[in-house]
Design a protein around this motif. Structure first.
Motif, PDB file in Angstrom:
ATOM      1  N   ARG A 106       0.870  -0.968   0.054  1.00 20.93           N
ATOM      2  CA  ARG A 106       0.137  -0.072  -0.066  1.00 20.93           C
ATOM      3  C   ARG A 106       0.891   1.104   0.003  1.00 20.93           C
ATOM      4  N   SER A 107       0.900   2.064  -1.069  1.00 23.71           N
ATOM      5  CA  SER A 107       1.889   3.211  -1.299  1.00 23.71           C
ATOM      6  C   SER A 107       1.142   4.394  -0.957  1.00 23.71           C
ATOM      7  N   GLY A 108      -0.049   4.381  -0.891  1.00 21.03           N
ATOM      8  CA  GLY A 108      -0.998   5.728  -0.615  1.00 21.03           C
ATOM      9  C   GLY A 108      -0.959   6.338  -1.733  1.00 21.03           C
ATOM     10  N   THR A 109      -0.743   5.984  -2.859  1.00 19.27           N
ATOM     11  CA  THR A 109      -0.873   6.990  -4.113  1.00 19.27           C
ATOM     12  C   THR A 109      -2.265   6.607  -4.706  1.00 19.27           C
ATOM     13  N   GLY A 110      -3.007   5.425  -4.455  1.00 18.33           N
ATOM     14  CA  GLY A 110      -4.138   5.351  -5.282  1.00 18.33           C
ATOM     15  C   GLY A 110      -4.021   4.390  -6.498  1.00 18.33           C
ATOM     16  N   TRP A 111      -2.710   3.933  -6.849  1.00 15.67           N
ATOM     17  CA  TRP A 111      -2.497   3.088  -7.888  1.00 15.67           C
ATOM     18  C   TRP A 111      -1.851   1.952  -7.094  1.00 15.67           C
ATOM     19  N   PRO A 112      -2.184   0.783  -7.836  1.00  6.74           N
ATOM     20  CA  PRO A 112      -1.276  -0.357  -7.362  1.00  6.74           C
ATOM     21  C   PRO A 112      -0.016  -0.451  -7.416  1.00  6.74           C
ATOM     22  N   SER A 113       0.868  -0.588  -6.278  1.00  5.67           N
ATOM     23  CA  SER A 113       2.279  -0.389  -6.352  1.00  5.67           C
ATOM     24  C   SER A 113       3.100  -1.739  -5.836  1.00  5.67           C
ATOM     25  N   PHE A 114       4.250  -2.052  -6.461  1.00  4.80           N
ATOM     26  CA  PHE A 114       4.934  -3.188  -6.492  1.00  4.80           C
ATOM     27  C   PHE A 114       6.374  -2.894  -6.143  1.00  4.80           C
ATOM     28  N   THR A 115       6.958  -3.577  -5.547  1.00  2.00           N
ATOM     29  CA  THR A 115       8.548  -3.130  -5.079  1.00  2.00           C
ATOM     30  C   THR A 115       9.569  -3.949  -6.366  1.00  2.00           C
ATOM     31  N   ARG A 116       9.030  -4.661  -7.163  1.00  6.39           N
ATOM     32  CA  ARG A 116       9.543  -5.477  -8.263  1.00  6.39           C
ATOM     33  C   ARG A 116       8.724  -6.098  -9.111  1.00  6.39           C
ATOM     34  N   PRO A 117       9.157  -6.433 -10.413  1.00  7.63           N
ATOM     35  CA  PRO A 117       8.382  -7.215 -11.153  1.00  7.63           C
ATOM     36  C   PRO A 117       8.498  -8.713 -10.792  1.00  7.63           C
ATOM     37  N   ILE A 118       7.737  -9.670 -11.264  1.00  7.28           N
ATOM     38  CA  ILE A 118       7.660 -10.989 -10.854  1.00  7.28           C
ATOM     39  C   ILE A 118       8.933 -11.676 -11.366  1.00  7.28           C
ATOM     40  N   GLY A 169      10.329   3.480  -2.957  1.00  6.75           N
ATOM     41  CA  GLY A 169       9.738   2.443  -2.206  1.00  6.75           C
ATOM     42  C   GLY A 169      10.344   1.774  -1.193  1.00  6.75           C
ATOM     43  N   PRO A 170       9.593   0.852  -0.590  1.00  6.77           N
ATOM     44  CA  PRO A 170      10.253   0.145   0.611  1.00  6.77           C
ATOM     45  C   PRO A 170      11.159  -0.844   0.337  1.00  6.77           C
ATOM     46  N   GLU A 171      11.803  -1.196   1.346  1.00  8.58           N
ATOM     47  CA  GLU A 171      12.830  -2.373   1.061  1.00  8.58           C
ATOM     48  C   GLU A 171      11.922  -3.555   0.702  1.00  8.58           C
ATOM     49  N   PRO A 172      12.547  -4.653  -0.205  1.00  5.56           N
ATOM     50  CA  PRO A 172      14.217  -4.835  -0.207  1.00  5.56           C
ATOM     51  C   PRO A 172      14.732  -3.978  -1.479  1.00  5.56           C
ATOM     52  N   THR A 173      13.849  -3.577  -2.394  1.00  2.00           N
ATOM     53  CA  THR A 173      14.483  -2.756  -3.614  1.00  2.00           C
ATOM     54  C   THR A 173      14.629  -1.248  -3.379  1.00  2.00           C
ATOM     55  N   GLY A 174      13.580  -0.702  -2.800  1.00  2.00           N
ATOM     56  CA  GLY A 174      13.484   0.840  -2.373  1.00  2.00           C
ATOM     57  C   GLY A 174      13.015   1.412  -3.601  1.00  2.00           C
ATOM     58  N   LEU A 175      12.133   0.364  -4.398  1.00  2.00           N
ATOM     59  CA  LEU A 175      11.534   0.971  -5.557  1.00  2.00           C
ATOM     60  C   LEU A 175      10.153   0.924  -5.529  1.00  2.00           C
ATOM     61  N   ARG A 176       9.440   1.592  -6.234  1.00  2.00           N
ATOM     62  CA  ARG A 176       7.870   1.630  -6.432  1.00  2.00           C
ATOM     63  C   ARG A 176       7.588   1.786  -7.995  1.00  2.00           C
ATOM     64  N   TYR A 177       7.046   0.548  -8.302  1.00  3.78           N
ATOM     65  CA  TYR A 177       6.277   0.270  -9.431  1.00  3.78           C
ATOM     66  C   TYR A 177       5.180   0.735  -9.450  1.00  3.78           C
ATOM     67  N   CYS A 178       4.713   1.833  -9.719  1.00  2.05           N
ATOM     68  CA  CYS A 178       3.380   2.542  -9.864  1.00  2.05           C
ATOM     69  C   CYS A 178       2.440   2.199 -11.125  1.00  2.05           C
ATOM     70  N   MET A 179       1.591   1.034 -11.026  1.00  2.56           N
ATOM     71  CA  MET A 179       1.177   0.817 -12.272  1.00  2.56           C
ATOM     72  C   MET A 179      -0.396   1.316 -12.386  1.00  2.56           C
ATOM     73  N   ALA A 218       7.859 -13.816   0.870  1.00  2.00           N
ATOM     74  CA  ALA A 218       7.363 -13.079   2.217  1.00  2.00           C
ATOM     75  C   ALA A 218       6.177 -12.617   1.841  1.00  2.00           C
ATOM     76  N   ASP A 219       5.399 -12.640   3.229  1.00  2.00           N
ATOM     77  CA  ASP A 219       4.028 -12.144   2.922  1.00  2.00           C
ATOM     78  C   ASP A 219       4.002 -10.572   2.545  1.00  2.00           C
ATOM     79  N   SER A 220       3.046 -10.238   1.909  1.00  2.00           N
ATOM     80  CA  SER A 220       3.073  -9.090   1.114  1.00  2.00           C
ATOM     81  C   SER A 220       3.002  -7.969   2.146  1.00  2.00           C
ATOM     82  N   GLN A 221       3.095  -6.693   2.138  1.00  2.00           N
ATOM     83  CA  GLN A 221       2.996  -5.807   2.946  1.00  2.00           C
ATOM     84  C   GLN A 221       1.589  -4.900   2.799  1.00  2.00           C
ATOM     85  N   ASN A 222       0.624  -5.558   2.223  1.00  2.00           N
ATOM     86  CA  ASN A 222      -0.906  -5.015   2.157  1.00  2.00           C
ATOM     87  C   ASN A 222      -1.308  -4.747   3.314  1.00  2.00           C
TER      88      ASN A 222
END
Length: 369
Positions: free
Chosen positions: A278-290, A326-336, A365-369
């Motif tokens: 949950r990034s708080g942006t209103g779009w689905p967000s991921f730390t990395r691609p699959i 974004g959060p750990e472990p990547t520090g990235l926010r893939y805002c889709m 690991a469990d998602s951060q939802n």
């Protein structure tokens, strides 16, 4: 000793003149200004030499002035001398597609006229088959909406250009840079292909010119006309016209279910719920691609800011952007954009044919939802 030196000198002379060595092969390709095409191919591993010249016309031993007038029927071209054990003909063509505009038959970028037309000149039946297959791949999976118009033509004769044209980018670096940066070629390539320096051209084989894996072949991309019928207006605008859906008013921004997110156009897997937060942006967000190669990154300078756009690899759908907040472990926010995605619940992943990706959902690991 004198005889050995003489033989060595003769060998160097033959090789530098564009003759084939023992196991080499030659490819003849036209992609506009031969200065640019020559430089691009000389960067490839497995390529020994690239020679600039003229082909495709009727005038014997033409000069640059004759060809540039457009009266000879020739086009500027290069001959690429390469080791097929290192890079295949299909690999060369993948490089070729990424340095020119295959939808323009009347020239290339600022250089107009038949003397700058793109063309593939095949030397044997294998090259013809590979060229036709690669062209078909580009039409189906490439980033172009228009038709691919590059002719595949039997080779006849090649005339080496004047010496000052050979390795022009090395001999005149400042003039070459000025020309290339103002020609429109680099901008066009960046806009359609993004960063391509990481592409492994050796993974393309003559048996598989598009480098498609068996899994990739499962994911089909409908024609543009069919897409308009299959997608909702918002899905079409986002995936095909690079638009952005409204935040907090889309399908998946707060979805907490387990499963994977796939391209709404092709069905290719893109993201796992285990990497969603949950990034708080209103779009689905991921730390990395699959998977690391599931998406393609491109520079996006629209809206007067520089961003990194994310697109799907096979369908070339616009998905969103990636940011370094974004959060750990990547520090990235893939805002889709939800409109670019279809969610496949874990409970039906096997039924839908995504068995290989179940561990990406349950094993992380469990998602951060």
């Amino acid at each position: 000793m004198k005889l050995i030196k003489t033989v060595a000198i003769l060998l160097v002379t033959v090789l530098s003149s564009g003759a084939l060595s023992a196991k080499e092969q030659v490819a003849t390709l036209a992609g506009g200004c031969f200065w640019c095409v020559e430089e691009a191919f000389e960067q490839l591993e497995g390529v020994r030499e690239v020679v600039s010249g003229y082909t495709g016309g009727t005038e014997a031993h033409p000069t640059y002035q004759q060809v540039s007038s457009g009266s000879t029927g020739h086009t500027e071209a290069v001959q690429v001398y390469y080791d097929p054990d290192v890079i295949s003909y299909a690999g060369l063509l993948q490089k070729f597609w990424r340095i020119m505009d295959p939808t323009d038959a009347d020239g290339q970028f600022v250089d107009r006229g038949q003397q700058y037309r793109p063309e593939i000149f095949y030397h044997n039946d294998l090259q013809q088959q590979v060229a036709e297959a690669s062209k078909q791949w580009l039409q189906q999976y490439g980033p172009f909406e228009q038709s691919i118009v590059v002719p595949v033509t039997p080779f006849s004769e090649f005339y080496r250009a004047e010496e000052y044209h050979q390795d022009y980018y090395k001999k005149n670096p400042l003039r070459y840079k000025f020309y290339t940066f103002n020609s429109g070629r680099y901008d066009f390539v960046e806009r359609h292909w993004g960063e391509t320096s990481g592409v492994d051209y050796q993974r393309f084989t003559n048996d598989n010119p598009g480098g498609m894996t068996q899994a990739d072949s499962r994911y089909q991309v409908p024609a543009k006309a069919r897409l308009k019928e299959q997608l909702t207006p918002m899905q079409y605008r986002v995936t095909q016209q690079d638009e952005t859906e409204p935040p907090f008013d889309n399908a998946y921004w707060d979805n907490k279910a387990s499963g994977i997110y796939v391209d709404v156009v092709s069905g290719e897997p893109l993201f796992s719920s285990a990497d969603k937060y949950r990034s708080g942006t209103g779009w689905p967000s991921f730390t990395r691609p699959i998977r690391p190669d599931a998406v393609v990154r491109r520079e996006d300078n629209s809206w007067f800011i520089s961003r990194t756009e994310i697109r799907s690899r096979i369908a070339d759908s616009h998905l969103g952007h990636v940011f370094a907040d974004g959060p750990e472990p990547t520090g990235l926010r893939y805002c889709m954009n939800s409109a670019a995605l279809e969610f496949i619940p874990l409970s039906v992943m096997k039924e839908r044919g995504y068995d290989d990706y179940i561990a990406d959902v349950t094993g992380k690991a469990d998602s951060q939802n």
